[in-house]
Design a protein around this motif. Structure first.
Motif, short mmCIF file in Angstrom:
data_model
loop_
_atom_site.label_atom_id
_atom_site.label_comp_id
_atom_site.label_asym_id
_atom_site.label_seq_id
_atom_site.Cartn_x
_atom_site.Cartn_y
_atom_site.Cartn_z
N GLY A 1 5.67 7.38 -6.71
CA GLY A 1 5.17 6.40 -7.72
C GLY A 1 3.74 6.11 -7.78
O GLY A 1 2.93 6.47 -7.15
N VAL A 2 3.56 5.23 -8.87
CA VAL A 2 2.18 4.83 -9.18
C VAL A 2 2.27 3.17 -9.07
O VAL A 2 3.14 2.63 -9.84
CB VAL A 2 1.90 5.31 -10.41
CG1 VAL A 2 0.42 4.59 -11.00
CG2 VAL A 2 1.44 6.90 -10.52
N VAL A 3 1.36 2.77 -8.42
CA VAL A 3 1.26 1.20 -8.26
C VAL A 3 0.25 0.49 -9.01
O VAL A 3 -1.08 1.18 -9.11
CB VAL A 3 0.82 0.80 -6.83
CG1 VAL A 3 0.78 -0.78 -6.55
CG2 VAL A 3 1.87 1.57 -5.79
N ARG A 4 0.74 -0.25 -9.95
CA ARG A 4 -0.40 -0.90 -11.13
C ARG A 4 -0.32 -2.33 -10.90
O ARG A 4 0.20 -2.96 -10.13
CB ARG A 4 0.16 -0.34 -12.19
CG ARG A 4 0.21 0.91 -12.66
CD ARG A 4 0.74 1.17 -14.16
NE ARG A 4 -0.33 0.43 -15.13
CZ ARG A 4 0.18 0.69 -16.49
NH1 ARG A 4 1.29 0.83 -16.82
NH2 ARG A 4 -0.79 0.16 -17.22
N VAL B 1 -7.27 6.45 -2.27
CA VAL B 1 -6.04 6.45 -3.02
C VAL B 1 -4.90 6.78 -2.08
O VAL B 1 -4.13 6.14 -1.94
CB VAL B 1 -6.00 7.20 -4.18
CG1 VAL B 1 -4.69 7.38 -5.15
CG2 VAL B 1 -7.04 6.61 -5.43
N LEU B 2 -4.95 7.95 -1.52
CA LEU B 2 -3.86 8.41 -0.53
C LEU B 2 -3.82 7.78 0.70
O LEU B 2 -2.95 7.64 1.41
CB LEU B 2 -4.21 10.02 -0.50
CG LEU B 2 -3.62 10.76 -1.72
CD1 LEU B 2 -3.94 12.28 -1.48
CD2 LEU B 2 -2.14 10.67 -1.82
N ALA B 3 -5.17 7.30 1.34
CA ALA B 3 -5.07 6.65 2.38
C ALA B 3 -4.42 5.29 2.29
O ALA B 3 -3.72 5.02 3.14
CB ALA B 3 -6.53 6.45 2.94
N GLU B 4 -4.32 4.64 1.27
CA GLU B 4 -3.68 3.73 0.94
C GLU B 4 -2.15 3.62 0.94
O GLU B 4 -1.51 2.60 1.09
CB GLU B 4 -4.18 2.73 -0.24
CG GLU B 4 -5.60 2.39 -0.22
CD GLU B 4 -6.06 1.84 -1.58
OE1 GLU B 4 -5.42 1.91 -2.55
OE2 GLU B 4 -7.26 1.24 -1.53
N ALA B 5 -1.82 5.01 0.78
CA ALA B 5 -0.30 5.22 0.68
C ALA B 5 0.10 5.79 2.13
O ALA B 5 1.23 6.52 2.29
CB ALA B 5 -0.03 6.33 -0.43
N ASP C 1 -7.77 2.11 -15.90
CA ASP C 1 -6.47 1.62 -15.07
C ASP C 1 -6.43 2.17 -13.56
O ASP C 1 -6.02 3.47 -13.43
CB ASP C 1 -5.32 2.06 -15.68
CG ASP C 1 -3.86 1.38 -15.53
OD1 ASP C 1 -3.95 0.54 -14.37
OD2 ASP C 1 -2.95 1.49 -16.09
N ALA C 2 -7.10 1.38 -12.77
CA ALA C 2 -7.17 1.82 -11.20
C ALA C 2 -5.89 1.62 -10.73
O ALA C 2 -5.44 0.31 -10.48
CB ALA C 2 -8.47 1.09 -10.50
N VAL C 3 -5.20 2.54 -10.26
CA VAL C 3 -3.90 2.64 -9.85
C VAL C 3 -3.87 3.21 -8.19
O VAL C 3 -4.73 3.77 -7.70
CB VAL C 3 -3.06 3.33 -10.33
CG1 VAL C 3 -2.92 2.88 -12.07
CG2 VAL C 3 -3.21 4.75 -10.57
N GLY C 4 -2.69 2.80 -7.46
CA GLY C 4 -2.50 3.40 -6.26
C GLY C 4 -1.19 4.20 -6.21
O GLY C 4 -0.77 4.48 -7.37
N VAL C 5 -0.78 5.08 -5.21
CA VAL C 5 0.49 5.79 -5.11
C VAL C 5 1.29 5.33 -4.10
O VAL C 5 0.83 4.65 -3.11
CB VAL C 5 -0.02 7.15 -5.08
CG1 VAL C 5 -0.84 7.56 -6.35
CG2 VAL C 5 -0.53 7.45 -3.80
N ARG C 6 2.46 5.88 -4.45
CA ARG C 6 3.67 5.51 -3.25
C ARG C 6 4.12 6.93 -3.30
O ARG C 6 4.34 7.83 -3.79
CB ARG C 6 4.68 4.52 -3.85
CG ARG C 6 4.22 3.21 -3.83
CD ARG C 6 4.11 2.61 -2.43
NE ARG C 6 3.83 1.01 -2.57
CZ ARG C 6 2.55 0.50 -2.58
NH1 ARG C 6 1.56 1.24 -2.51
NH2 ARG C 6 2.49 -0.67 -2.76
N THR C 7 4.55 7.23 -1.82
CA THR C 7 4.99 8.44 -1.41
C THR C 7 6.58 8.44 -1.25
O THR C 7 6.99 9.66 -1.33
CB THR C 7 4.46 9.06 -0.15
OG1 THR C 7 4.63 8.17 0.94
CG2 THR C 7 2.90 9.23 -0.32
N ASP C 8 7.23 7.55 -0.94
CA ASP C 8 8.69 7.68 -0.65
C ASP C 8 9.33 6.24 -1.28
O ASP C 8 9.41 5.28 -0.70
CB ASP C 8 8.93 7.53 0.84
CG ASP C 8 10.21 7.67 1.38
OD1 ASP C 8 11.16 8.20 0.36
OD2 ASP C 8 10.70 7.30 2.41
N PRO C 9 9.83 6.71 -2.61
CA PRO C 9 9.94 7.82 -3.37
C PRO C 9 8.46 7.93 -4.37
O PRO C 9 7.54 6.89 -4.07
CB PRO C 9 11.10 7.54 -4.58
CG PRO C 9 10.89 6.23 -4.63
CD PRO C 9 10.54 5.41 -3.08
#
Length: 392
Positions: free
Chosen positions: A199-202, A225-229, A189-197
């Protein structure tokens, strides 16, 4: 006391009851943090892009453990990590174990600059209470006999409290403890992240799952992963190599600082490594196999330093992560979003302490050293990759 409770106790982590937490990366650090968080009462989900836990750098680590550092903050982290490693070994409820073994770092007599650095570094280690002695080639021969070739050694130091282990067994234990504490581990499960608020992007960005806090401990992929956020990190992944030889070796762990190579006992015989490529690597496009030049160089060092004729069974590569000051990035990068990366090859060695410290921080407690605050960089810094075991 359950296995999960034994994993975190007696270390103090704030009550996490009611907290929903995500961990991106099922390596040694991510799984340690997940187990500690869940044992403190949090509801934890781990996301791993690989098909199994430990599929990244943790599964390719050398498994050398020591607390011989020259700076006080590093000593505290390493000592805490070793204390936990020993506690897990003593628990007896898992297959994880550690093997005590002195750690020798040395320089040839014709490499006076490195020899001076070793002597100065050892003195600083002793000032922080580490059991490290300084000696020369004759002293090494008196202590270790013919296990090492020492006639050309000018300066050496011996750290008494070192150990080695099988990294895969630690990852397996941490995963078992995490599951026992109620952690859900999702592989593939390769996910991304969100910062505001937070979260995990799937599922290609189609689904965002909200969490109270998110930890990104995705090894070489952490930066992307964090650069995409929208969170830049001052890190660079770089390639290192190791091999296993089938012939027995019963000497100490050894780092030849002049040659830039290390070796240690291994259940199959001997493990040797380094092969650092001091350039930034693509975390998705890199060779996992050991190079012929590395195998030739490493076996040459074994012949010269230990009179050891290698019988190589396999060689492989892994990715480490560098930072501008050779210190890890450990802590918050945004409200509710945390990172653990940048150990210059010492990530597995510090995993029990790093995971514990960032877990405490995620639940509002203390534990992360200010020196490791990831916000000390803005992500635009230019720096060179430096091999992690280099003696300054």
């Amino acid at each position: 006391m359950t296995d999960a409770e034994a994993f975190v106790r007696p270390f103090e982590i704030p009550d996490g009851s009611g907290e929903r937490v995500a961990v991106v990366g099922a390596g040694a650090v991510g799984l340690t943090a997940a187990a500690d968080l869940a044992s403190a009462g949090a509801s934890v989900t781990v996301y791993e892009r690989g098909d199994a836990v430990g599929a990244g750098s943790s599964g390719r680590a050398a498994g050398i453990l020591y607390d011989a550092y020259a700076e006080d903050v590093d000593v505290r982290m390493a000592a805490r990590a070793l204390a936990r490693f020993r506690a897990f070994d003593a628990d007896g409820g898992t297959e994880f174990s550690v093997t005590p073994c002195p750690y020798v770092f040395l320089a040839r007599a014709d490499d006076g600059r490195t020899g001076e650095a070793i002597a100065e570094t050892a003195e600083r280690m002793r000032a922080h209470g580490r059991d490290v002695t300084t000696t020369d080639g004759a002293g090494l021969r008196d202590r270790f006999g013919d296990a090492l070739r020492t006639d050309d050694v000018g300066t050496a130091a011996v750290a008494a409290d070192a150990m080695w282990t099988d990294p895969a067994s630690y990852v397996s234990m941490a995963a078992d403890c995490a599951r026992a504490a109620g952690v859900g581990i999702l592989t593939g499960d390769a996910v991304g992240v969100r910062t505001d608020p937070p979260g995990v992007v799937r599922r290609g960005g189609a689904v965002t799952e909200r969490y109270d806090s998110v930890l990104v401990a995705a090894g070489a992929h952490t930066k992307r992963v964090l650069a995409e956020a929208g969170v830049p990190l001052a890190t660079k992944p770089y390639r290192v190599q190791a091999l296993v030889s089938r012939r027995p070796y019963d000497g100490p762990i050894c780092y030849d600082a002049t040659e830039g190579a290390y070796f240690r006992p291994h259940p199959e015989g001997l493990l040797a490594g380094d092969g650092t490529e001091a350039v930034e690597a693509d975390p998705d496009e890199w060779s996992r196999e050991g190079d012929e030049w590395f195998v030739e160089a490493a076996t040459g060092v074994l012949d010269r330093r230990a009179n050891y004729e290698a019988d190589v069974s396999r060689a492989w590569a892994g990715l480490c992560t560098a930072t501008p000051d050779r210190k890890p990035l450990l802590g918050a990068v945004a409200e509710g979003v945390f990172v653990a990366t940048g150990w210059h090859g010492h990530g597995f060695m510090w995993a029990p302490a790093s995971g514990e410290a960032v877990a405490a921080a995620m639940l509002g407690g203390e534990g992360v050293e200010e020196t490791y605050d990831p916000r000390r960089f803005d992500g635009s810094e230019a720096f060179e990759v430096v091999e992690g075991m280099t003696v300054d």
